[in-house]
Design a protein around this motif. Structure first.
Motif, PDB file in Angstrom:
ATOM      1  N   GLY A 107       0.812  -1.210   0.000  1.00  0.00           N
ATOM      2  CA  GLY A 107       0.000   0.000   0.000  1.00  0.00           C
ATOM      3  C   GLY A 107       0.849   1.264   0.000  1.00  0.00           C
ATOM      4  O   GLY A 107       2.060   1.215   0.231  1.00  0.00           O
ATOM      5  N   ILE A 108       0.189   2.374  -0.276  1.00  0.00           N
ATOM      6  CA  ILE A 108       0.892   3.666  -0.355  1.00  0.00           C
ATOM      7  C   ILE A 108       0.433   4.542   0.812  1.00  0.00           C
ATOM      8  O   ILE A 108      -0.761   4.766   0.992  1.00  0.00           O
ATOM      9  CB  ILE A 108       0.584   4.372  -1.694  1.00  0.00           C
ATOM     10  CG1 ILE A 108       0.965   3.468  -2.873  1.00  0.00           C
ATOM     11  CG2 ILE A 108       1.308   5.714  -1.784  1.00  0.00           C
ATOM     12  CD1 ILE A 108       0.455   3.964  -4.217  1.00  0.00           C
ATOM     13  N   GLU A 109       1.397   5.022   1.560  1.00  0.00           N
ATOM     14  CA  GLU A 109       1.076   5.818   2.743  1.00  0.00           C
ATOM     15  C   GLU A 109       0.432   7.154   2.360  1.00  0.00           C
ATOM     16  O   GLU A 109      -0.569   7.558   2.926  1.00  0.00           O
ATOM     17  CB  GLU A 109       2.353   6.068   3.537  1.00  0.00           C
ATOM     18  CG  GLU A 109       2.130   6.165   5.025  1.00  0.00           C
ATOM     19  CD  GLU A 109       3.446   6.038   5.764  1.00  0.00           C
ATOM     20  OE1 GLU A 109       3.923   7.081   6.213  1.00  0.00           O
ATOM     21  OE2 GLU A 109       3.990   4.921   5.850  1.00  0.00           O
ATOM     22  N   ASP A 110       1.030   7.821   1.404  1.00  0.00           N
ATOM     23  CA  ASP A 110       0.557   9.146   1.005  1.00  0.00           C
ATOM     24  C   ASP A 110       0.389   9.170  -0.525  1.00  0.00           C
ATOM     25  O   ASP A 110       1.339   9.422  -1.260  1.00  0.00           O
ATOM     26  CB  ASP A 110       1.572  10.202   1.451  1.00  0.00           C
ATOM     27  CG  ASP A 110       1.090  11.628   1.205  1.00  0.00           C
ATOM     28  OD1 ASP A 110       0.183  11.817   0.365  1.00  0.00           O
ATOM     29  OD2 ASP A 110       1.620  12.546   1.845  1.00  0.00           O
TER      30      ASP A 110
ATOM     31  N   LEU B 284      -7.076   9.265 -14.019  1.00  0.00           N
ATOM     32  CA  LEU B 284      -6.289   8.329 -13.213  1.00  0.00           C
ATOM     33  C   LEU B 284      -6.808   8.370 -11.774  1.00  0.00           C
ATOM     34  O   LEU B 284      -6.937   9.438 -11.191  1.00  0.00           O
ATOM     35  CB  LEU B 284      -4.803   8.724 -13.226  1.00  0.00           C
ATOM     36  CG  LEU B 284      -3.890   7.979 -12.246  1.00  0.00           C
ATOM     37  CD1 LEU B 284      -3.708   6.530 -12.660  1.00  0.00           C
ATOM     38  CD2 LEU B 284      -2.523   8.657 -12.155  1.00  0.00           C
ATOM     39  N   GLN B 285      -7.120   7.195 -11.258  1.00  0.00           N
ATOM     40  CA  GLN B 285      -7.557   7.123  -9.872  1.00  0.00           C
ATOM     41  C   GLN B 285      -6.670   6.119  -9.131  1.00  0.00           C
ATOM     42  O   GLN B 285      -6.432   5.009  -9.634  1.00  0.00           O
ATOM     43  CB  GLN B 285      -9.015   6.671  -9.794  1.00  0.00           C
ATOM     44  CG  GLN B 285      -9.553   6.671  -8.369  1.00  0.00           C
ATOM     45  CD  GLN B 285     -10.916   5.988  -8.273  1.00  0.00           C
ATOM     46  OE1 GLN B 285     -11.125   4.922  -8.831  1.00  0.00           O
ATOM     47  NE2 GLN B 285     -11.820   6.619  -7.554  1.00  0.00           N
ATOM     48  N   VAL B 286      -6.169   6.517  -7.985  1.00  0.00           N
ATOM     49  CA  VAL B 286      -5.318   5.629  -7.191  1.00  0.00           C
ATOM     50  C   VAL B 286      -5.956   5.471  -5.811  1.00  0.00           C
ATOM     51  O   VAL B 286      -6.121   6.444  -5.082  1.00  0.00           O
ATOM     52  CB  VAL B 286      -3.886   6.202  -7.036  1.00  0.00           C
ATOM     53  CG1 VAL B 286      -3.005   5.226  -6.263  1.00  0.00           C
ATOM     54  CG2 VAL B 286      -3.279   6.525  -8.391  1.00  0.00           C
ATOM     55  N   VAL B 287      -6.334   4.249  -5.496  1.00  0.00           N
ATOM     56  CA  VAL B 287      -6.934   3.963  -4.185  1.00  0.00           C
ATOM     57  C   VAL B 287      -6.003   2.987  -3.476  1.00  0.00           C
ATOM     58  O   VAL B 287      -5.661   1.938  -4.029  1.00  0.00           O
ATOM     59  CB  VAL B 287      -8.339   3.344  -4.340  1.00  0.00           C
ATOM     60  CG1 VAL B 287      -8.918   3.003  -2.973  1.00  0.00           C
ATOM     61  CG2 VAL B 287      -9.255   4.283  -5.103  1.00  0.00           C
ATOM     62  N   SER B 288      -5.577   3.342  -2.284  1.00  0.00           N
ATOM     63  CA  SER B 288      -4.591   2.507  -1.610  1.00  0.00           C
ATOM     64  C   SER B 288      -4.834   2.469  -0.107  1.00  0.00           C
ATOM     65  O   SER B 288      -5.311   3.442   0.479  1.00  0.00           O
ATOM     66  CB  SER B 288      -3.183   3.043  -1.892  1.00  0.00           C
ATOM     67  OG  SER B 288      -2.221   2.134  -1.421  1.00  0.00           O
TER      68      SER B 288
END
Lengths: 101, 146
Positions: free
Chosen positions: B90-93, B125-129
């Motif tokens: 996962g991506i923190e920020d 572009l959508q980034v959900v993490s």
């Protein structure tokens, strides 16, 4: 990936072929560094005229070799990039770091 | 006009760098009947390569036991939607990760332009993490046949 190159006087030209993604870049990085360091040219040229694909991993490979060339006092330039690859290089601001024709 | 799904395909593969080219071949095969320009095809191959590489390098940190899922959908109004998802760290920020030239892996010559390229080449572009759960990257492109 076979790495073809030619040496003319103080210039070594490497011909990067095929698709340069993260996978290909891992092998190319070691091979290029080994040859650049061993041959000690004044100019390093990366010829992309036979490169079909390049993403940001390929760009990282190129910019990393700029630094390697600098450590031995050499310059590095890129030639033969097609329109699509040039677009990636320009988008990523590579013009600030290297010459490409 | 109501948007309807015309075609879809999903593939799942190991998070190994050899599979980066597989993801590009998959996308190329899917869009082949759509008669795209070489430019459009190159853009799609580039963005999927960036997204898959992010999974391998960042999400799974080169752990080949990770799995990557790539899904493509094509709709009646010409919309192409590609989703690349992982169950990695996962991506923190996410906001910071999307900034051009931001990278957590400068040591391995990552230049931090993956998301910027996806953003530039696609319409959306959508980034959900979620940290510890994984990341889902959704990219959309309105296609005009060549």
């Amino acid at each position: 990936m076979d790495l073809e190159y030619k040496r003319e006087n103080d210039t070594v030209t490497f011909f990067l072929q095929g698709e340069i993604d993260h996978h290909a870049a891992q092998g190319l990085r070691q091979e290029l560094d080994r040859r650049i360091t061993a041959m000690g040219p004044e100019k390093v040229v990366l010829d992309l005229s036979k490169t079909d694909f390049l993403d940001s991993s390929g760009l990282g490979l190129i910019l990393g070799r700029v630094r390697v060339a600098e450590t031995i006092g050499a310059s590095l330039s890129v030639t033969g990039a097609n329109r699509r690859i040039r677009r990636i290089l320009e988008l990523c601001g590579a013009k600030n770091y290297l010459d490409f024709a | 006009m109501k948007r309807t799904l015309l075609r879809s395909a999903t593939v799942s593969f190991d998070a190994k760098s050899e599979n980066e080219s597989l993801s590009r071949i998959f996308v190329t095969g899917f869009v082949l009947p759509l008669g795209l320009s070489a430019e459009q095809l190159a853009d799609l191959k580039t963005v999927v390569s960036e997204a898959v590489t992010n999974c391998i390098v960042h999400a799974y940190r080169s752990d080949p036991d990770g799995r990557i899922r790539l899904s493509i959908k094509y709709y009646s109004d010409g919309l192409l939607r590609m989703t690349v998802s992982d169950r990695g760290c996962g991506i923190e920020d996410v906001k910071q990760a999307r900034e051009p030239f931001f990278t957590t892996d400068r040591e391995h010559e990552r230049c931090g332009m993956g998301f910027a390229i996806m953003e530039t080449f696609m319409n959306r572009l959508q980034v959900v993490s979620e940290v510890g759960k994984g990341t889902r990257v959704t990219m959309e492109k309105r296609l005009n046949a060549a």
